[in-house]
Motif scaffolding. Structure first.
Motif, mmCIF file in Angstrom:
data_model
loop_
_atom_site.group_PDB
_atom_site.id
_atom_site.type_symbol
_atom_site.label_atom_id
_atom_site.label_comp_id
_atom_site.label_asym_id
_atom_site.label_seq_id
_atom_site.Cartn_x
_atom_site.Cartn_y
_atom_site.Cartn_z
ATOM 1 N N GLN A 318 -41.523 47.523 21.912
ATOM 2 C CA GLN A 318 -40.942 48.716 22.510
ATOM 3 C C GLN A 318 -41.764 49.969 22.167
ATOM 4 O O GLN A 318 -41.222 51.009 21.791
ATOM 5 C CB GLN A 318 -39.488 48.898 22.062
ATOM 6 N N ASP A 319 -43.078 49.824 22.275
ATOM 7 C CA ASP A 319 -44.022 50.921 22.054
ATOM 8 C C ASP A 319 -44.008 51.449 20.631
ATOM 9 O O ASP A 319 -44.432 52.590 20.369
ATOM 10 C CB ASP A 319 -43.754 52.066 23.030
ATOM 11 N N LEU A 320 -43.538 50.652 19.684
ATOM 12 C CA LEU A 320 -43.622 50.980 18.263
ATOM 13 C C LEU A 320 -44.445 49.904 17.564
ATOM 14 O O LEU A 320 -44.478 48.747 18.006
ATOM 15 C CB LEU A 320 -42.234 51.075 17.629
ATOM 16 N N LEU A 321 -45.095 50.289 16.453
ATOM 17 C CA LEU A 321 -45.941 49.350 15.718
ATOM 18 C C LEU A 321 -45.338 49.091 14.344
ATOM 19 O O LEU A 321 -44.927 50.016 13.651
ATOM 20 C CB LEU A 321 -47.353 49.898 15.555
ATOM 21 N N TYR A 322 -45.319 47.802 13.963
ATOM 22 C CA TYR A 322 -44.755 47.393 12.679
ATOM 23 C C TYR A 322 -45.819 46.650 11.884
ATOM 24 O O TYR A 322 -46.508 45.773 12.410
ATOM 25 C CB TYR A 322 -43.553 46.476 12.895
ATOM 26 N N VAL A 323 -45.916 46.988 10.600
ATOM 27 C CA VAL A 323 -46.889 46.291 9.759
ATOM 28 C C VAL A 323 -46.450 46.377 8.298
ATOM 29 O O VAL A 323 -45.896 47.392 7.860
ATOM 30 C CB VAL A 323 -48.309 46.879 9.923
ATOM 31 N N ALA A 324 -46.667 45.292 7.559
ATOM 32 C CA ALA A 324 -46.347 45.234 6.140
ATOM 33 C C ALA A 324 -47.625 45.012 5.343
ATOM 34 O O ALA A 324 -48.588 44.419 5.839
ATOM 35 C CB ALA A 324 -45.352 44.106 5.857
ATOM 36 N N CYS A 340 -42.947 51.401 10.220
ATOM 37 C CA CYS A 340 -42.802 51.481 11.674
ATOM 38 C C CYS A 340 -43.443 52.796 12.091
ATOM 39 O O CYS A 340 -43.046 53.867 11.598
ATOM 40 C CB CYS A 340 -41.331 51.460 12.077
ATOM 41 N N ILE A 341 -44.448 52.733 12.945
ATOM 42 C CA ILE A 341 -45.176 53.949 13.313
ATOM 43 C C ILE A 341 -45.277 54.079 14.830
ATOM 44 O O ILE A 341 -45.150 53.095 15.565
ATOM 45 C CB ILE A 341 -46.585 53.975 12.669
ATOM 46 N N ASP A 342 -45.522 55.285 15.252
ATOM 47 C CA ASP A 342 -45.638 55.623 16.669
ATOM 48 C C ASP A 342 -47.108 55.574 17.069
ATOM 49 O O ASP A 342 -47.887 56.461 16.704
ATOM 50 C CB ASP A 342 -45.058 57.019 16.912
ATOM 51 N N PRO A 343 -47.528 54.563 17.824
ATOM 52 C CA PRO A 343 -48.952 54.417 18.149
ATOM 53 C C PRO A 343 -49.430 55.333 19.268
ATOM 54 O O PRO A 343 -50.587 55.229 19.683
ATOM 55 C CB PRO A 343 -49.065 52.948 18.553
ATOM 56 N N TRP A 390 -40.243 55.188 10.542
ATOM 57 C CA TRP A 390 -39.495 54.910 9.317
ATOM 58 C C TRP A 390 -40.351 54.077 8.376
ATOM 59 O O TRP A 390 -41.323 53.465 8.786
ATOM 60 C CB TRP A 390 -38.143 54.251 9.581
ATOM 61 N N HIS A 391 -39.956 54.076 7.100
ATOM 62 C CA HIS A 391 -40.688 53.383 6.042
ATOM 63 C C HIS A 391 -39.673 52.708 5.137
ATOM 64 O O HIS A 391 -38.645 53.288 4.786
ATOM 65 C CB HIS A 391 -41.527 54.392 5.238
ATOM 66 N N TYR A 392 -39.939 51.462 4.787
ATOM 67 C CA TYR A 392 -39.033 50.703 3.926
ATOM 68 C C TYR A 392 -39.791 50.196 2.717
ATOM 69 O O TYR A 392 -40.780 49.486 2.837
ATOM 70 C CB TYR A 392 -38.440 49.530 4.702
#
Length: 542
Positions: A318-324, A340-343, A390-392
């Motif tokens: 959904q146009d968001l990027l997730y990475v750990a 979770c960042i906005d690319p 957001w950041h976890y």
């Protein structure tokens, strides 16, 4: 393409019909279905063929004269039975090649194997009676067939080109170590990602055995190639001297606001996004970059520090990027971060900037070991251009003011899984996390009490995740802790749908294909299906 005795009579004396002769008979549209019996009338010269089907029995006479085969239908299998000639053909596949001609039998045989060698084919004689090249127009493309005769064997190779979509032969190879001077640490471990005709590759350039030196600082970390030819379109060495260990993540590709992006997780702990095209003059266009570690974090050998690299593959949803972040499993457990960042942003979109206390307008160039050393008058400040949604890292689920082991994310090798705005990720310490993908709110966590290397699978309303103990935990697809977990004792919970005991460590990610669940443990691959409501089949292959 084939490796055959070139004689069309090979095997007849032993009672069987060679494939080369059968191809010619089929090409002549002679129905040769049924039970075949070959009888030798004159060894090496003449044979009778009896073909028996359900409705009739037919007979054929085959004679070899002056390197020609004469194939006739006959009334019976008597040697003197009368018949009529159906066709004559060259007796060998390589007949006529020395004279620059492709025989009818070679045309039929090669066509049956996918190389439609027509009358316009040209023959180049490399070595008479030994070696030839045939060039023919096949489906509008100029194709080549190479033939070599060695003793009683004729071998043919079709020269494979990018038009051969179904061929398993090697179309091209590219040696990154010799041609780009890449020095991989441990191994090259990247799944190639494609967009159209372009391949994107993480080269795995890394440190040497000392874990301190980078042998090829200027070697590319990321590259794009033409998938048809193997031509390198562009390379990038952004992680350069700041590579921490190795680079084993796979790139991901997505279209964000109409612009194609290829996103790499670098070995320096940064995420890099480039325009996913052929680049200009061998270089890509950098769209944005993101430091996935706090600026004060520090890299230490053997996993003793707080700075991490990235093993997981970035995920776009959904146009968001997730990475750990994570580290080599050999480095053990440690603190982690999930972002979770906005690319759609551009430039340095990290959460923080490294600056001097007395000069907050100028960013400090990134350093490998530690970006901000507070003892030297450096600080981390909020980045006004941050792309963080957001950041976890921790979340006090029970509200007791303390962060327990299951209330923080640790280093992770796995990639996030998202369905219906629910995000799942397992960390290397064995905690399985369930979050809201849009807000980062933690719904629940579950301690598997065993390290997890892989990623979860969501299918048919169920969530599967494996661990090093060999268990596959199965949860319903839900954000509700009360539905996801069952309390069996005080402070002890289990997955609501139970566990599958795989009897050995599960390091990989389960997958589903064609209604079958595939799970690989350390020694076996299992295929699990449900043919009926009350029946389960389980097949395993070592």
């Amino acid at each position: 393409m084939f490796k055959e005795n070139p004689s069309l009579t090979a095997g007849l004396n032993d009672g069987y019909l060679p494939d080369s002769l059968r191809s010619v008979i089929t090409e002549k549209q002679i129905d040769f279905s049924g039970r075949l019996r070959v009888e030798t009338i004159e060894e090496g010269q003449r044979w009778n063929l009896r073909l028996k089907s359900r409705n009739e029995t037919v007979y054929y006479d085959l004679q070899l004269q002056d390197n020609q085969l004469y194939f006739s239908s006959i009334e019976s299998n008597e040697p003197e039975a009368e018949g009529s000639l159906l066709f004559k053909a060259a007796a060998t596949l390589d007949a006529g090649l020395n004279e620059g001609q492709v025989s009818e039998v070679l045309q039929a045989f090669s066509t049956a194997r996918g190389f439609a060698c027509n009358d316009n084919a040209t023959v180049t004689v490399e070595d008479p009676d030994q070696s030839w090249n045939i060039t023919a127009g096949v489906e509008g493309e100029a194709r080549q067939l190479r033939l070599r005769r060695t003793g009683p064997t004729l071998t043919a190779w079709q020269v494979v080109t990018p038009q051969d979509k179904q061929e398993a032969d090697t179309v091209w190879t590219y040696d990154m170590m010799s041609q780009l001077r890449v020095s991989q640490h441990n191994m090259c471990s990247c799944s190639v990602t494609a967009l159209g005709d372009i391949l994107f590759v993480n080269t795995s350039n890394g440190v040497d055995e000392s874990h301190k030196n980078i042998p090829s600082v200027t070697a590319p970390s990321f590259m794009a190639m033409n998938k048809h030819t193997g031509e390198v379109l562009w390379t990038d060495s952004s992680p350069g001297p700041n590579i921490l260990h190795g680079q084993w993540s796979s790139p991901t590709v997505g279209i964000i606001n109409g612009e194609p992006q290829v996103i790499f997780a670098g070995g320096d702990g940064w995420v890099y996004s480039f325009r996913a095209d052929e680049g200009v003059d061998g270089k890509p266009e950098l769209l944005w970059k993101f430091d996935a570690n706090p600026k004060t974090s520090e890299w230490k050998l053997r996993g003793n520090g707080t700075r991490n690299n990235i093993i997981a593959t970035p995920v776009i949803c959904q146009d968001l990027l997730y990475v750990a972040v994570g580290q080599d499993p050999e480095h053990g457990e440690g603190n982690g971060h999930l972002w979770c960042i906005d690319p759609s942003k551009r430039g340095d979109v990290s959460s923080e900037l490294a600056v001097k206390v007395n000069d907050r307008e100028t960013s400090i160039p990134h350093r490998r070991i530690q970006a901000v050393i507070e003892e030297e008058g450096e600080i981390a400040i909020d980045n006004p251009n941050s792309a963080v949604v957001w950041h976890y890292d921790t979340f006090d689920q029970n509200g007791d003011g303390e962060i327990e082991f299951h209330e923080e994310i640790h280093r992770s090798c796995g990639t996030v899984t998202i369905k219906d705005d629910i995000l799942y990720i397992a960390d290397f310490s064995g905690i399985f996390h369930c979050l809201n993908a849009l807000t980062g709110h933690v719904h629940w966590t579950y301690d598997m009490f065993s390290q997890a290397w892989g990623s979860s699978l969501v299918v048919d309303g169920k969530v599967f995740i494996g661990d090093e103990e060999g268990d596959i935990a199965v949860f319903p697809l839900t954000a509700d802790r009360q539905k996801a977990l069952i309390q069996v004792e005080e402070d002890e919970w289990q997955p609501a749908l139970g566990e599958i005991k795989m009897e050995n460590s599960v390091y990989s990610t389960p997958i589903v294909a064609n209604g079958v669940l595939f799970i690989a443990n350390r020694t076996h691959l299992f295929a699990i299906s449900y043919p009926g409501e009350d029946q389960v089949t389980l097949q395993n292959q070592p």
